[in-house]
Design a protein around this motif. Structure first.
Motif, mmCIF file in Angstrom:
data_model
loop_
_atom_site.group_PDB
_atom_site.id
_atom_site.type_symbol
_atom_site.label_atom_id
_atom_site.label_comp_id
_atom_site.label_asym_id
_atom_site.label_seq_id
_atom_site.Cartn_x
_atom_site.Cartn_y
_atom_site.Cartn_z
ATOM 1 N N ARG A 57 0.825 -1.205 0.000
ATOM 2 C CA ARG A 57 0.000 0.000 0.000
ATOM 3 C C ARG A 57 0.862 1.259 0.000
ATOM 4 O O ARG A 57 1.962 1.290 0.566
ATOM 5 C CB ARG A 57 -0.907 0.045 1.241
ATOM 6 C CG ARG A 57 -1.770 -1.174 1.434
ATOM 7 C CD ARG A 57 -2.753 -1.426 0.318
ATOM 8 N NE ARG A 57 -3.883 -0.481 0.323
ATOM 9 C CZ ARG A 57 -5.055 -0.761 -0.274
ATOM 10 N NH1 ARG A 57 -5.223 -1.886 -0.932
ATOM 11 N NH2 ARG A 57 -6.043 0.099 -0.269
ATOM 12 N N CYS A 58 0.295 2.323 -0.593
ATOM 13 C CA CYS A 58 0.928 3.652 -0.544
ATOM 14 C C CYS A 58 0.372 4.369 0.687
ATOM 15 O O CYS A 58 -0.850 4.516 0.821
ATOM 16 C CB CYS A 58 0.564 4.441 -1.816
ATOM 17 S SG CYS A 58 1.050 6.175 -1.729
ATOM 18 N N ARG A 59 1.259 4.788 1.576
ATOM 19 C CA ARG A 59 0.792 5.437 2.817
ATOM 20 C C ARG A 59 0.270 6.851 2.536
ATOM 21 O O ARG A 59 -0.561 7.379 3.276
ATOM 22 C CB ARG A 59 1.940 5.517 3.836
ATOM 23 C CG ARG A 59 2.337 4.182 4.458
ATOM 24 C CD ARG A 59 3.110 4.365 5.762
ATOM 25 N NE ARG A 59 3.594 3.053 6.265
ATOM 26 C CZ ARG A 59 4.799 2.541 5.955
ATOM 27 N NH1 ARG A 59 5.602 3.229 5.139
ATOM 28 N NH2 ARG A 59 5.189 1.359 6.413
ATOM 29 N N SER A 60 0.742 7.459 1.452
ATOM 30 C CA SER A 60 0.313 8.854 1.184
ATOM 31 C C SER A 60 -1.159 8.904 0.780
ATOM 32 O O SER A 60 -1.901 9.771 1.204
ATOM 33 C CB SER A 60 1.162 9.457 0.051
ATOM 34 O OG SER A 60 2.502 9.373 0.404
ATOM 35 N N CYS A 61 -1.584 7.933 -0.057
ATOM 36 C CA CYS A 61 -2.980 8.040 -0.541
ATOM 37 C C CYS A 61 -3.794 6.788 -0.285
ATOM 38 O O CYS A 61 -4.968 6.705 -0.659
ATOM 39 C CB CYS A 61 -2.953 8.327 -2.055
ATOM 40 S SG CYS A 61 -2.414 6.909 -3.045
ATOM 41 N N GLY A 62 -3.151 5.768 0.309
ATOM 42 C CA GLY A 62 -3.904 4.536 0.590
ATOM 43 C C GLY A 62 -4.070 3.643 -0.636
ATOM 44 O O GLY A 62 -4.721 2.600 -0.583
ATOM 45 N N GLY A 63 -3.422 4.065 -1.735
ATOM 46 C CA GLY A 63 -3.550 3.274 -2.978
ATOM 47 C C GLY A 63 -2.724 1.995 -2.922
ATOM 48 O O GLY A 63 -2.089 1.680 -1.905
ATOM 49 N N HIS A 64 -2.725 1.252 -4.051
ATOM 50 C CA HIS A 64 -1.968 -0.005 -4.127
ATOM 51 C C HIS A 64 -0.555 0.250 -4.657
ATOM 52 O O HIS A 64 -0.356 1.139 -5.475
ATOM 53 C CB HIS A 64 -2.670 -0.975 -5.090
ATOM 54 C CG HIS A 64 -4.029 -1.405 -4.637
ATOM 55 N ND1 HIS A 64 -5.179 -0.691 -4.928
ATOM 56 C CD2 HIS A 64 -4.427 -2.457 -3.882
ATOM 57 C CE1 HIS A 64 -6.225 -1.299 -4.401
ATOM 58 N NE2 HIS A 64 -5.800 -2.380 -3.754
ATOM 59 N N LEU A 65 0.394 -0.554 -4.232
ATOM 60 C CA LEU A 65 1.748 -0.494 -4.805
ATOM 61 C C LEU A 65 1.837 -1.415 -6.006
ATOM 62 O O LEU A 65 1.395 -2.572 -5.940
ATOM 63 C CB LEU A 65 2.787 -0.927 -3.766
ATOM 64 C CG LEU A 65 3.028 0.029 -2.597
ATOM 65 C CD1 LEU A 65 4.250 -0.430 -1.811
ATOM 66 C CD2 LEU A 65 3.193 1.462 -3.078
ATOM 67 N N ARG A 66 2.403 -0.883 -7.077
ATOM 68 C CA ARG A 66 2.668 -1.708 -8.281
ATOM 69 C C ARG A 66 4.180 -1.818 -8.427
ATOM 70 O O ARG A 66 4.930 -0.996 -7.884
ATOM 71 C CB ARG A 66 2.081 -1.055 -9.526
ATOM 72 C CG ARG A 66 2.604 0.351 -9.795
ATOM 73 C CD ARG A 66 2.293 0.823 -11.180
ATOM 74 N NE ARG A 66 3.174 0.173 -12.159
ATOM 75 C CZ ARG A 66 3.090 0.366 -13.477
ATOM 76 N NH1 ARG A 66 2.152 1.172 -13.972
ATOM 77 N NH2 ARG A 66 3.906 -0.256 -14.311
#
Ligand code: APR
Length: 248
Positions: free
Chosen positions: A143-152
């Motif tokens: 997960r990306c902590r800045s926006c809560g998105g997924h890591l690719r």
């Protein structure tokens, strides 16, 4: 293996050498290639099912897990004699650029420094939803902590543009090279598969080293069919060791 003296001499005199590599140079490190039918990474999945933004959108966890396995395999594997020979070539040639399609990081671990990664690097991550620059990533949970998105994975997927600076550097180097190596690649995926032509059109000698014939084989100035881990060290030995006369 004895190489034509004219080629060895050309390599000794060459000021600018470019080497393009593909999955084949990591095969002897135990990493599956893409198109070798019996072991290829795609033998289980079609590229469209995995290495695309659409596949990731559809099932991020499935794609993240597939890359996590490839990352672990890459970290468990060791650079082989082919990787090491290219790192030595970089140290010996006046100007040398390695252009790799591989994302496994083995060239760096072998000591290569002057290099561009056309398809990115599997050990790097990006935020899928917003490409957040902060790189504040929770790799463990993807997960990306800045926006809560997924890591690719920080790799180039089918249908995506290559990093502009990487392809530009590769094209300029190919066009000014005196010797262009194409190593361990099926020469099927563009724009990497076009670099040899740019080199040749500017007077370079094109040398292919590949286990199997490819579309480049009939067009290259020299084509050596065999394992990169065996052929490349022999090349380096005949060019530089014999020249210096001593042990390496
Ligand atoms: N030594 C030299 N060549 C080898 C070896 C070896 N030990 N083992 C396999 N090869 C050759 C195979 O004969 C094949 O032609 O390496 C080549 C690997 O080809 P691909 O599997 O198509 O890999 P690559 O050319 O790197 O694919 C290019 O396609 O799927 C995309 O992004 C992916 O970077 C990849 C790109």
């Amino acid at each position: 293996m004895n190489f034509p003296e004219s080629l060895i001499e050309r390599l000794r005199q060459a000021r600018r050498i470019v080497a393009l590599t593909g999955a084949g140079i990591s095969a002897e490190s135990g990493l599956a290639t893409f198109r070798d039918a019996q072991t290829g990474l795609w033998s289980k999945y079609r590229p469209e099912e995995i290495a695309t933004a659409e596949a990731f959108q559809r099932d991020p966890k499935f794609v993240q897990d597939w890359y996590a396995r490839r990352r672990q395999n890459a970290l468990k594997s060791m650079p082989n004699a082919g990787h090491l020979a290219l790192a030595k070539m970089e140290q010996r040639a006046p100007e040398f650029l390695l252009v790799t399609q591989n994302v496994d990081g083995l060239h760096q671990r072998a000591g290569s420094k002057q290099m561009v990664e056309l398809h990115g690097n599997i050990h790097r991550f990006r935020c899928f939803e917003n490409d957040c620059a902060s790189e504040n990533f929770d790799v463990e949970n993807g997960r990306c902590r800045s926006c809560g998105g997924h890591l690719r994975p920080g790799v180039v997927w089918f249908g995506e543009m290559l990093p502009v600076d990487a392809i530009q550097t590769a094209v300029e180097a190919a066009e000014s090279s005196e010797v262009f190596f194409s190593i361990g690649t099926s020469s099927l995926v563009y724009p990497a598969a076009d670099l040899w032509r740019r080199a040749k059109n500017n007077g370079a000698v094109v040398v292919e080293i590949n286990k199997d014939p490819t579309p480049l084989t009939p067009l290259a100035d020299y084509s050596f069919l065999g394992k990169a881990g065996e052929i490349l060290p022999e090349f380096a030995r005949q060019i530089w060791i014999r020249q210096s006369g001593g042990a390496d």
